[in-house]
Scaffold this active site. Structure first.
Site, PDB file in Angstrom:
ATOM      1  N   GLY A  27      36.848  40.003  46.616  1.00  0.00           N
ATOM      2  CA  GLY A  27      37.015  41.424  46.343  1.00  0.00           C
ATOM      3  C   GLY A  27      35.815  42.248  46.782  1.00  0.00           C
ATOM      4  O   GLY A  27      34.871  41.730  47.378  1.00  0.00           O
ATOM      5  N   ASP A  49      39.068  32.600  44.431  1.00  0.00           N
ATOM      6  CA  ASP A  49      39.908  33.803  44.447  1.00  0.00           C
ATOM      7  C   ASP A  49      41.338  33.371  44.757  1.00  0.00           C
ATOM      8  O   ASP A  49      41.542  32.474  45.581  1.00  0.00           O
ATOM      9  CB  ASP A  49      39.408  34.790  45.508  1.00  0.00           C
ATOM     10  CG  ASP A  49      39.874  36.216  45.265  1.00  0.00           C
ATOM     11  OD1 ASP A  49      41.111  36.432  45.216  1.00  0.00           O
ATOM     12  OD2 ASP A  49      39.028  37.115  45.123  1.00  0.00           O
ATOM     13  N   ASN A  50      42.310  34.004  44.092  1.00  0.00           N
ATOM     14  CA  ASN A  50      43.715  33.689  44.394  1.00  0.00           C
ATOM     15  C   ASN A  50      44.287  34.595  45.482  1.00  0.00           C
ATOM     16  O   ASN A  50      45.459  34.470  45.846  1.00  0.00           O
ATOM     17  CB  ASN A  50      44.579  33.764  43.134  1.00  0.00           C
ATOM     18  CG  ASN A  50      44.673  35.162  42.556  1.00  0.00           C
ATOM     19  OD1 ASN A  50      44.096  36.123  43.083  1.00  0.00           O
ATOM     20  ND2 ASN A  50      45.393  35.294  41.454  1.00  0.00           N
ATOM     21  N   GLY A  54      42.252  40.282  46.833  1.00  0.00           N
ATOM     22  CA  GLY A  54      41.117  40.020  47.707  1.00  0.00           C
ATOM     23  C   GLY A  54      41.565  39.632  49.107  1.00  0.00           C
ATOM     24  O   GLY A  54      42.753  39.464  49.386  1.00  0.00           O
ATOM     25  N   TYR A 161      44.511  47.287  30.803  1.00  0.00           N
ATOM     26  CA  TYR A 161      43.299  46.927  31.539  1.00  0.00           C
ATOM     27  C   TYR A 161      42.059  47.112  30.660  1.00  0.00           C
ATOM     28  O   TYR A 161      41.198  46.224  30.574  1.00  0.00           O
ATOM     29  CB  TYR A 161      43.180  47.779  32.804  1.00  0.00           C
ATOM     30  CG  TYR A 161      41.949  47.495  33.625  1.00  0.00           C
ATOM     31  CD1 TYR A 161      41.890  46.369  34.448  1.00  0.00           C
ATOM     32  CD2 TYR A 161      40.840  48.337  33.583  1.00  0.00           C
ATOM     33  CE1 TYR A 161      40.753  46.096  35.208  1.00  0.00           C
ATOM     34  CE2 TYR A 161      39.709  48.069  34.336  1.00  0.00           C
ATOM     35  CZ  TYR A 161      39.672  46.955  35.147  1.00  0.00           C
ATOM     36  OH  TYR A 161      38.544  46.684  35.895  1.00  0.00           O
ATOM     37  N   LYS A 165      39.443  44.212  29.001  1.00  0.00           N
ATOM     38  CA  LYS A 165      37.989  44.242  29.179  1.00  0.00           C
ATOM     39  C   LYS A 165      37.280  44.227  27.824  1.00  0.00           C
ATOM     40  O   LYS A 165      36.248  43.552  27.656  1.00  0.00           O
ATOM     41  CB  LYS A 165      37.574  45.463  30.000  1.00  0.00           C
ATOM     42  CG  LYS A 165      38.023  45.418  31.447  1.00  0.00           C
ATOM     43  CD  LYS A 165      37.478  44.199  32.179  1.00  0.00           C
ATOM     44  CE  LYS A 165      37.820  44.203  33.659  1.00  0.00           C
ATOM     45  NZ  LYS A 165      37.357  42.975  34.349  1.00  0.00           N
TER      46      LYS A 165
END
Length: 327
Positions: A27, A49-50, A54, A161, A165
């Site tokens: 990313g 990373d999947n 990204g 989101y 977090k």
């Protein structure tokens, strides 16, 4: 399930002093951090990373960087990675990002809690020295104080989101208290740079301006944000790690120069000399907070220099896009 491993370059004979895992390393910010660590020469960097958001193109090509395509939310993927290496530090930056994407995929966002739990459990069990977590300015919700200070966590946001977090921050504090696993929480404010996708405002505005296309703003454009150039972000994160700063603490990472989205568009048009017209769209139904501005006292202390200005940052992006023939 884990898909494949790619070593980016020929392995050198240099013995690396520290091995660092970066999740979400394909990313924007994470890939810039990986590039900075790789250039340092004293680190072995493993990127996981999947590739949901990204891109492999963002991963630095270096003999001390290894990329593993895997899903941090899948414990089977991660236990194999931790079992095959000994990590000194972990930067957990993997997350579903982008306002529109997170609003449209709330369950996908909530699944990121599994990744947080996986990273903490495996780090605790494998002797990781410290884990760095990419939290967000979204934890502040609608602000009731400006600038927004690290000691204030109002918990007034309803969006998945922001909730994830906040939950993540609670997990990190709890693991430290229960197991002694050290952490640092980075509350990232808007960060932009050449690796950022067009899901985000500055790259979208700059590319539209360079092509003379209309620039679209949601609402009246009077919502405010601050914009941090990625080099400032990465330098601060590196120093926090290397100088052993803000252990078991929270730090805002972002510029404290607040401006409206409308003024940002006008600045982009001026810097690029564009003929683009500004067009207004209906305001987003949710997720577009009225103000964002961090207390950046700690970040300024770490950097020991002024922030890259938005005008400088826009010019850097213009040079980058024109150099790649993307304008």
């Amino acid at each position: 399930m884990l898909t494949h491993t790619v070593t980016c370059g020929t392995r050198s004979n240099i013995t690396m002093r520290r091995t660092i895992l970066i999740t979400g390393g394909a990313g924007n910010v994470a890939s810039a951090l990986a590039a900075r660590l790789a250039a340092h020469g004293g680190y072995e960097v493993v990127i996981v990373d999947n590739l949901l958001t990204g891109s492999v193109e963002k991963i630095p090509k270096s003999d001390n960087v290894t990329f593993i395509k895997a899903d941090v939310n899948d414990f089977r993927d991660m236990v194999g990675i931790f079992g095959s290496r000994s990590f000194d530090f972990v930067f957990h930056f993997a997350a579903v990002v982008g306002v529109k994407r997170t609003l449209e995929n709330p369950i996908m966002v909530l699944n990121d809690i599994e990744g947080i739990k996986n990273i903490l459990l495996l780090s605790k069990n494998s002797g990781v020295k410290r884990v760095f977590y990419s939290s967000s300015s979204e934890v502040y919700g609608e602000p009731f104080e400006i600038p927004q200070n690290e000691q204030t966590t109002p918990l007034n946001s309803r969006l998945p989101y922001a909730i994830v977090k906040n939950v993540g921050e609670a997990f990190f504090r709890s693991y430290q208290k229960e197991y002694g696993l050290d952490y640092t929480i980075f509350r990232f404010f808007n960060t932009y740079g050449p690796r950022q996708s067009e899901d985000f405002v500055i790259p979208r505005f700059v590319k539209a301006a360079l092509n003379g296309e209309p620039i679209f703003i949601y609402g009246d454009g009077l919502q405010t944000r601050t914009f941090c150039y990625v080099d400032d972000n990465v330098e601060a994160c590196m120093k926090v790690m290397e100088e052993n700063l803000f252990v078991n603490e929270v730090i805002n990472i972002g510029s404290d120069v607040e401006q409206t989205i409308l003024s940002l568009v006008q600045q982009v048009i001026q810097v690029t000399g564009s003929t683009s017209e500004i067009q207004f769209l209906p305001a987003l139904p949710e997720g577009d907070m009225t103000r964002r501005c961090p207390d950046a006292t700690n970040m300024k202390m770490i950097l020991g220099r002024p922030f890259v200005t938005v005008e400088e940052g826009i010019r850097k992006l213009v040079s980058y896009y024109e150099g790649r023939g993307e304008s």
